[in-house]
Design a protein around this motif. Structure first.
Motif, PDB file in Angstrom:
ATOM      1  N   ARG A 292      34.563   3.588  59.857  1.00 31.09           N
ATOM      2  CA  ARG A 292      34.156   4.544  60.898  1.00 31.09           C
ATOM      3  C   ARG A 292      33.008   5.429  60.428  1.00 31.09           C
ATOM      4  O   ARG A 292      32.111   5.748  61.207  1.00 31.09           O
ATOM      5  N   ARG A 293      33.030   5.847  59.171  1.00 32.82           N
ATOM      6  CA  ARG A 293      31.938   6.697  58.663  1.00 32.82           C
ATOM      7  C   ARG A 293      30.618   5.940  58.659  1.00 32.82           C
ATOM      8  O   ARG A 293      29.578   6.501  58.984  1.00 32.82           O
ATOM      9  N   ALA A 294      30.654   4.671  58.285  1.00 35.14           N
ATOM     10  CA  ALA A 294      29.432   3.857  58.313  1.00 35.14           C
ATOM     11  C   ALA A 294      28.941   3.690  59.749  1.00 35.14           C
ATOM     12  O   ALA A 294      27.735   3.825  60.023  1.00 35.14           O
ATOM     13  N   ALA A 295      29.853   3.434  60.666  1.00 39.70           N
ATOM     14  CA  ALA A 295      29.479   3.293  62.079  1.00 39.70           C
ATOM     15  C   ALA A 295      28.972   4.620  62.632  1.00 39.70           C
ATOM     16  O   ALA A 295      28.071   4.652  63.485  1.00 39.70           O
ATOM     17  N   GLU A 296      29.524   5.727  62.149  1.00 40.81           N
ATOM     18  CA  GLU A 296      29.094   7.067  62.580  1.00 40.81           C
ATOM     19  C   GLU A 296      27.625   7.302  62.217  1.00 40.81           C
ATOM     20  O   GLU A 296      26.853   7.828  63.022  1.00 40.81           O
ATOM     21  N   ALA A 297      27.238   6.881  61.013  1.00 36.40           N
ATOM     22  CA  ALA A 297      25.846   7.051  60.577  1.00 36.40           C
ATOM     23  C   ALA A 297      24.899   6.256  61.478  1.00 36.40           C
ATOM     24  O   ALA A 297      23.834   6.748  61.873  1.00 36.40           O
ATOM     25  N   VAL A 298      25.298   5.046  61.830  1.00 37.26           N
ATOM     26  CA  VAL A 298      24.474   4.211  62.709  1.00 37.26           C
ATOM     27  C   VAL A 298      24.363   4.864  64.091  1.00 37.26           C
ATOM     28  O   VAL A 298      23.270   4.990  64.653  1.00 37.26           O
ATOM     29  N   ARG A 299      25.489   5.309  64.627  1.00 37.42           N
ATOM     30  CA  ARG A 299      25.485   5.907  65.972  1.00 37.42           C
ATOM     31  C   ARG A 299      24.685   7.200  65.989  1.00 37.42           C
ATOM     32  O   ARG A 299      23.964   7.473  66.968  1.00 37.42           O
ATOM     33  N   ALA A 300      24.792   8.009  64.948  1.00 35.55           N
ATOM     34  CA  ALA A 300      24.003   9.248  64.879  1.00 35.55           C
ATOM     35  C   ALA A 300      22.512   8.926  64.933  1.00 35.55           C
ATOM     36  O   ALA A 300      21.744   9.609  65.618  1.00 35.55           O
ATOM     37  N   GLY A 301      22.100   7.879  64.242  1.00 35.40           N
ATOM     38  CA  GLY A 301      20.701   7.461  64.285  1.00 35.40           C
ATOM     39  C   GLY A 301      20.271   7.045  65.680  1.00 35.40           C
ATOM     40  O   GLY A 301      19.170   7.369  66.136  1.00 35.40           O
ATOM     41  N   GLU A 302      21.146   6.336  66.370  1.00 34.00           N
ATOM     42  CA  GLU A 302      20.848   5.914  67.746  1.00 34.00           C
ATOM     43  C   GLU A 302      20.732   7.124  68.672  1.00 34.00           C
ATOM     44  O   GLU A 302      19.824   7.189  69.510  1.00 34.00           O
ATOM     45  N   LEU A 303      21.641   8.082  68.519  1.00 32.13           N
ATOM     46  CA  LEU A 303      21.614   9.277  69.370  1.00 32.13           C
ATOM     47  C   LEU A 303      20.382  10.132  69.069  1.00 32.13           C
ATOM     48  O   LEU A 303      19.809  10.730  69.977  1.00 32.13           O
ATOM     49  N   ALA A 304      19.979  10.176  67.814  1.00 32.80           N
ATOM     50  CA  ALA A 304      18.757  10.906  67.457  1.00 32.80           C
ATOM     51  C   ALA A 304      17.539  10.227  68.092  1.00 32.80           C
ATOM     52  O   ALA A 304      16.677  10.899  68.672  1.00 32.80           O
ATOM     53  N   ALA A 305      17.473   8.915  68.000  1.00 31.08           N
ATOM     54  CA  ALA A 305      16.344   8.172  68.575  1.00 31.08           C
ATOM     55  C   ALA A 305      16.271   8.361  70.091  1.00 31.08           C
ATOM     56  O   ALA A 305      15.176   8.375  70.665  1.00 31.08           O
ATOM     57  N   ALA A 306      17.426   8.545  70.735  1.00 26.83           N
ATOM     58  CA  ALA A 306      17.474   8.734  72.191  1.00 26.83           C
ATOM     59  C   ALA A 306      17.254  10.194  72.595  1.00 26.83           C
ATOM     60  O   ALA A 306      17.244  10.507  73.789  1.00 26.83           O
ATOM     61  N   GLY A 307      17.093  11.082  71.592  1.00 27.24           N
ATOM     62  CA  GLY A 307      16.833  12.488  71.898  1.00 27.24           C
ATOM     63  C   GLY A 307      18.069  13.345  72.099  1.00 27.24           C
ATOM     64  O   GLY A 307      17.960  14.500  72.498  1.00 27.24           O
ATOM     65  N   HIS A 308      19.245  12.809  71.835  1.00 27.90           N
ATOM     66  CA  HIS A 308      20.486  13.573  72.025  1.00 27.90           C
ATOM     67  C   HIS A 308      20.870  14.405  70.794  1.00 27.90           C
ATOM     68  O   HIS A 308      21.438  15.478  70.938  1.00 27.90           O
ATOM     69  N   LEU A 309      20.595  13.888  69.605  1.00 28.59           N
ATOM     70  CA  LEU A 309      20.881  14.612  68.372  1.00 28.59           C
ATOM     71  C   LEU A 309      19.556  15.109  67.813  1.00 28.59           C
ATOM     72  O   LEU A 309      18.704  14.313  67.426  1.00 28.59           O
ATOM     73  N   VAL A 310      19.398  16.442  67.822  1.00 24.88           N
ATOM     74  CA  VAL A 310      18.124  17.043  67.427  1.00 24.88           C
ATOM     75  C   VAL A 310      18.135  17.451  65.958  1.00 24.88           C
ATOM     76  O   VAL A 310      17.204  17.159  65.215  1.00 24.88           O
ATOM     77  N   ARG A 311      19.184  18.140  65.549  1.00 30.07           N
ATOM     78  CA  ARG A 311      19.328  18.600  64.155  1.00 30.07           C
ATOM     79  C   ARG A 311      20.803  18.542  63.792  1.00 30.07           C
ATOM     80  O   ARG A 311      21.663  18.672  64.656  1.00 30.07           O
ATOM     81  N   LEU A 312      21.084  18.405  62.496  1.00 31.28           N
ATOM     82  CA  LEU A 312      22.465  18.364  62.028  1.00 31.28           C
ATOM     83  C   LEU A 312      22.524  19.012  60.650  1.00 31.28           C
ATOM     84  O   LEU A 312      21.749  18.659  59.758  1.00 31.28           O
ATOM     85  N   TRP A 313      23.429  19.977  60.510  1.00 33.49           N
ATOM     86  CA  TRP A 313      23.593  20.694  59.242  1.00 33.49           C
ATOM     87  C   TRP A 313      25.041  20.618  58.796  1.00 33.49           C
ATOM     88  O   TRP A 313      25.945  20.477  59.610  1.00 33.49           O
ATOM     89  N   ARG A 314      25.243  20.778  57.489  1.00 36.81           N
ATOM     90  CA  ARG A 314      26.588  20.933  56.940  1.00 36.81           C
ATOM     91  C   ARG A 314      26.586  22.240  56.159  1.00 36.81           C
ATOM     92  O   ARG A 314      25.812  22.389  55.212  1.00 36.81           O
ATOM     93  N   PRO A 315      27.442  23.205  56.542  1.00 35.33           N
ATOM     94  CA  PRO A 315      27.522  24.443  55.778  1.00 35.33           C
ATOM     95  C   PRO A 315      27.897  24.141  54.327  1.00 35.33           C
ATOM     96  O   PRO A 315      28.754  23.302  54.054  1.00 35.33           O
ATOM     97  N   VAL A 316      27.245  24.817  53.414  1.00 39.04           N
ATOM     98  CA  VAL A 316      27.463  24.593  51.991  1.00 39.04           C
ATOM     99  C   VAL A 316      28.948  24.753  51.647  1.00 39.04           C
ATOM    100  O   VAL A 316      29.575  25.746  52.011  1.00 39.04           O
ATOM    101  N   GLY A 317      29.492  23.740  50.981  1.00 41.21           N
ATOM    102  CA  GLY A 317      30.869  23.786  50.522  1.00 41.21           C
ATOM    103  C   GLY A 317      31.920  23.562  51.593  1.00 41.21           C
ATOM    104  O   GLY A 317      33.105  23.751  51.336  1.00 41.21           O
ATOM    105  N   GLU A 318      31.516  23.155  52.793  1.00 42.27           N
ATOM    106  CA  GLU A 318      32.473  22.962  53.886  1.00 42.27           C
ATOM    107  C   GLU A 318      32.394  21.536  54.418  1.00 42.27           C
ATOM    108  O   GLU A 318      31.350  20.897  54.358  1.00 42.27           O
ATOM    109  N   LEU A 319      33.512  21.071  54.944  1.00 47.18           N
ATOM    110  CA  LEU A 319      33.572  19.723  55.514  1.00 47.18           C
ATOM    111  C   LEU A 319      33.549  19.783  57.037  1.00 47.18           C
ATOM    112  O   LEU A 319      34.458  19.339  57.726  1.00 47.18           O
ATOM    113  N   ARG A 320      32.500  20.381  57.550  1.00 44.29           N
ATOM    114  CA  ARG A 320      32.264  20.414  58.993  1.00 44.29           C
ATOM    115  C   ARG A 320      30.760  20.327  59.182  1.00 44.29           C
ATOM    116  O   ARG A 320      29.997  20.464  58.229  1.00 44.29           O
ATOM    117  N   SER A 321      30.354  20.073  60.387  1.00 50.75           N
ATOM    118  CA  SER A 321      28.919  20.011  60.659  1.00 50.75           C
ATOM    119  C   SER A 321      28.592  20.869  61.871  1.00 50.75           C
ATOM    120  O   SER A 321      29.433  21.119  62.726  1.00 50.75           O
TER     121      SER A 321
END
Length: 100
Positions: free
Chosen positions: A24-53
Motif C-alpha cells: 500500500r505504501r508503494a501504491a500510495e507513492a504512485v498515486r500521490a504522483g498521479e494526483l500531483a500531475a493532475a493538480g490535486h496535490l500541490v504540496r506535502l509536508w511531514r512535521p519533524v519527528g511526527e508520523l503525519r502529513s
C-alpha cells in the motif's frame, strides 16, 4: 479548483501483514504522483519527528476532495483527515504564483 489544507494521520490496523503495508505504501507513492500531475496535490509536508502529513490539496469542492481525491489513496482506509478549506489572503506574497 478550491484549495484545502489537509492533515492526514495513518494508523495501520494491528495485525496487518507487513507485506500489505509495504504494498500500500508503494501504491500510495504512485498515486500521490498521479494526483500531483493532475493538480490535486500541490504540496506535502511531514512535521519533524511526527508520523503525519500536512498537505495543500485542490478539488472542485470538499465532497469531491473526499470522494475523488483523498478517497483514491491506497492508505485512505487507514487514514484520518482534518480538512480546512483555505483561500488566498490579500497579502499573500505567493498570490501571483497560485494563479489566484
Amino acid at each position: 479548483m478550491k484549495e484545502f489544507l489537509v492533515e492526514l494521520t495513518t494508523t495501520v490496523p494491528e495485525g496487518t501483514d507487513p507485506a500489505e503495508v509495504d504494498r500500500r505504501r508503494a501504491a500510495e507513492a504512485v498515486r500521490a504522483g498521479e494526483l500531483a500531475a493532475a493538480g490535486h496535490l500541490v504540496r506535502l509536508w511531514r512535521p519533524v519527528g511526527e508520523l503525519r502529513s500536512i498537505g495543500l490539496w485542490r478539488a472542485d469542492d470538499e465532497a469531491g476532495l473526499y470522494e475523488k481525491v483523498l478517497g483514491t489513496l491506497p492508505l485512505w482506509p487507514w487514514m484520518s483527515a482534518v480538512v480546512t478549506a483555505v483561500q488566498s489572503h490579500p497579502n499573500d506574497p505567493g498570490k501571483a504564483d497560485a494563479g489566484v
